[in-house]
Scaffold this active site. Structure first.
Site, short mmCIF file in Angstrom:
data_model
loop_
_atom_site.label_atom_id
_atom_site.label_comp_id
_atom_site.label_asym_id
_atom_site.label_seq_id
_atom_site.Cartn_x
_atom_site.Cartn_y
_atom_site.Cartn_z
N LEU A 103 44.25 56.39 71.27
CA LEU A 103 43.76 57.71 71.65
C LEU A 103 42.55 57.96 70.75
CD1 LEU A 103 46.94 59.98 71.97
CD2 LEU A 103 45.60 58.94 73.80
N ASP A 104 41.44 58.43 71.32
CA ASP A 104 40.25 58.62 70.49
C ASP A 104 40.46 59.78 69.53
OD1 ASP A 104 39.29 61.12 71.68
OD2 ASP A 104 38.73 59.91 73.42
N LYS A 105 39.55 59.95 68.61
CA LYS A 105 39.70 60.91 67.52
C LYS A 105 39.94 62.33 68.02
CE LYS A 105 37.28 62.58 63.39
NZ LYS A 105 36.03 62.48 62.57
#
Length: 233
Positions: A103-105
């Site tokens: 999951l991206d930041k």
């Protein structure tokens, strides 16, 4: 051959410091004889190691579900950014957990961790098409043409081809998206390709699992039944 204390840690008996106390208390036996020396070399294939009379199997499969908050990158280490590994409680870090997929930041929500490499690869492999459900707030409003484009399989600006996906409009600026793969920033890029820039993104389901009432930043261990459901995907 391997050290007894490492075998105990791998079996889920506890952290290194906890295993020392377990050994000291005389709770471990090798082939029926009490053993207190963690440095002793054992052969798990030919010897029976027990804890409080229960046979240990060696590698302990652990799977945890986290409700990831924004602000953390999904990586085991990063020289510049805080990682999701920093959110793991100290008392389970000995399990050598790895995040399942990414999951991206800025994205929040459901993120799995496991020490089972086979299960990890099974869950992230596109050929197994494990569904992942996201809630998005975005610019604009999704319409029937967008729904059809997702269903037919989008081709992104850089030529990346996406598998068929499900786009469900929830009203102005809100949608539910279901994908069965995990390309780089995929949901955000798919939405942007239809002129709907994502402002907020949360993963709510993966396979048979959902976030439920788990608070943001918390995690829980999966039950044996939940793990079996994942294994059978």
């Amino acid at each position: 051959m391997q050290r007894l204390d490492k075998f105990l840690c791998d079996s889920g008996a506890g952290t290194r410091s906890q295993v020392k106390l377990i050994l000291k208390a005389g709770r471990v036996a090798v082939d029926g004889k009490r053993e207190t020396d963690g440095s002793r070399k054992i052969d798990p294939d030919s010897q029976k190691i027990t804890l409080d009379g229960e046979v240990l199997g060696g590698k302990y499969r652990a799977v945890f579900l986290m409700n990831k908050p924004a602000g953390y990158v999904t990586a085991t280490e990063d020289p510049r950014e805080p990682t999701v590994m920093e959110l793991l409680p100290q008392d389970i870090r000995y399990l050598d957990l790895k995040p399942v997929g990414r999951l991206d930041k800025a994205t929040e929500g459901l993120l799995l961790f496991t020490n089972d490499g086979d299960l990890l690869h099974r869950l992230i492999s596109p050929k197994n098409q494990v569904p992942k459900v996201y809630y998005a707030r975005h610019e604009g409003q999704a319409g029937e043409e967008d729904v059809r484009a997702f269903r037919d399989g989008l081709v992104l600006g850089d030529g990346t081809r996406c598998l068929s996906a499900k786009l469900e409009p929830l009203g102005p600026g809100e949608s539910r998206i279901t994908i069965c793969e995990g390309k780089y920033h995929q949901v955000r890029r798919m939405m942007a390709s239809r002129n709907m820039t994502v402002l907020y993104l949360e993963r709510r389901q993966e396979g048979p699992l959902s976030l439920g009432e788990l608070p943001r930043g918390s995690l829980r261990q999966l039950t044996d039944q939940e793990i079996q459901e994942l294994v059978q995907l």
